[in-house]
Design an enzyme around this catalytic site. Structure first.
Site, short mmCIF file in Angstrom:
data_model
loop_
_atom_site.label_atom_id
_atom_site.label_comp_id
_atom_site.label_asym_id
_atom_site.label_seq_id
_atom_site.Cartn_x
_atom_site.Cartn_y
_atom_site.Cartn_z
N CYS A 192 0.86 -1.19 0.00
CA CYS A 192 0.00 0.00 0.00
C CYS A 192 0.89 1.23 0.00
O CYS A 192 1.85 1.29 0.77
CB CYS A 192 -0.90 0.01 1.24
SG CYS A 192 -2.00 1.44 1.32
N LEU A 193 0.54 2.19 -0.85
CA LEU A 193 1.34 3.42 -0.92
C LEU A 193 1.28 4.18 0.40
O LEU A 193 2.17 4.99 0.68
CB LEU A 193 0.84 4.30 -2.07
CG LEU A 193 1.04 3.68 -3.47
CD1 LEU A 193 0.32 4.49 -4.53
CD2 LEU A 193 2.53 3.55 -3.79
N GLU A 251 -8.90 -1.05 -2.31
CA GLU A 251 -9.26 0.37 -2.41
C GLU A 251 -10.56 0.66 -1.67
O GLU A 251 -10.71 1.69 -1.02
CB GLU A 251 -9.39 0.80 -3.87
CG GLU A 251 -8.17 0.56 -4.75
CD GLU A 251 -6.88 1.08 -4.17
OE1 GLU A 251 -6.89 1.97 -3.31
OE2 GLU A 251 -5.82 0.58 -4.59
N HIS A 309 -10.05 1.34 1.87
CA HIS A 309 -9.61 2.72 2.16
C HIS A 309 -10.81 3.64 2.37
O HIS A 309 -10.78 4.52 3.22
CB HIS A 309 -8.76 3.28 1.01
CG HIS A 309 -7.31 2.86 1.03
ND1 HIS A 309 -6.45 3.15 2.06
CD2 HIS A 309 -6.56 2.19 0.12
CE1 HIS A 309 -5.24 2.68 1.79
NE2 HIS A 309 -5.27 2.07 0.61
O1 GNR Z 1 0.23 -0.27 -5.69
C1 GNR Z 1 -0.43 -1.07 -5.02
N1 GNR Z 1 -0.23 -2.39 -5.16
C2 GNR Z 1 -1.06 -3.36 -4.61
C3 GNR Z 1 -0.60 -4.67 -4.58
C4 GNR Z 1 -1.40 -5.67 -4.07
C5 GNR Z 1 -2.65 -5.37 -3.58
C6 GNR Z 1 -3.11 -4.06 -3.57
C7 GNR Z 1 -2.32 -3.07 -4.09
S1 GNR Z 1 -2.91 -1.43 -4.11
C8 GNR Z 1 -1.41 -0.55 -4.03
C9 GNR Z 1 -1.65 0.93 -4.14
C10 GNR Z 1 -2.47 1.41 -2.96
O2 GNR Z 1 -2.02 1.61 -1.86
N2 GNR Z 1 -3.74 1.56 -3.14
O3 GNR Z 1 -4.54 1.94 -2.12
NI NI Z 2 -3.60 1.18 -0.35
#
Ligand code: GNR
Ligand code: NI
Length: 172
Positions: A94-95, A137, A140
């Protein structure tokens, strides 16, 4: 379009429940454009608006690989229904939880009803990485991070490390 700053955990804003939008108008499209640019720059495969501090139910996803044509997908007010009891495990990142990856189990397929970039109501069936990503997502939008699906011990370990890294980066 502009690249916005991505909020990282621990941060109270990431725990907010995001509010529905009224309709996808030019201002929502501008938000979607900024989100996509921010996601590409990161780089990531998905982004929820709250990750750039906007508590609205808006998501962008692009699963195209390096060198492939971009395939941006835009979702506003998504509603997700799992369409199987089968669960799959995917190593998620997750970013907003930088440099941490861990297996998360989720329903293998789902149906998503949403408003697209043109404010058209659409319904799609998701499987594979798209199913995993849209569920990540969607979490989130409810103020949930993928680490919330892990054991308490793992979660607190990760959040402590991130809090410490933040303190070093930007002392109070
Ligand atoms: O870039 C992302 N890669 C990812 C890899 C596996 C499952 C979910 C993701 S989402 C993530 C980007 C992010 O944080 N989206 O909220
Ligand atoms: Ni995420």
């Amino acid at each position: 379009m502009a690249i916005r700053k991505i909020i990282t955990a621990p941060d109270a804003r990431l725990k907010q429940v995001s509010a529905p939008i009224e309709k996808v108008d030019d201002s929502v499209r501008a938000l979607m454009d900024d989100m996509l640019e921010t996601m590409y720059a990161a780089p990531g495969i998905g982004l929820a608006a709250i990750q750039i501090g906007v508590p609205k139910r808006v998501i962008v996803i692009d699963l195209a690989r390096d060198g492939e044509e971009p395939q941006p997908m835009y979702f506003a007010n998504p509603e997700i229904t799992p369409t199987t009891d089968e669960m799959v495990t995917y190593e998620e990142g997750c970013l907003s939880v930088p440099e941490f990856y861990e297996d998360v189990e989720r329903p293998a397929t789902c149906r998503v009803k949403f408003l697209d970039y043109q404010n058209e109501l659409r319904e799609i069936e998701c499987d594979g990485l798209l199913a995993t990503c849209i569920q990540h997502e969607m979490d989130h939008l409810e103020g949930i991070l993928f680490v919330d699906h892990l054991s308490r011990v793992k979660r607190s370990m990760v959040l402590k490390k991130l809090a410490k890294a933040k303190k070093l980066a930007e002392p109070a």
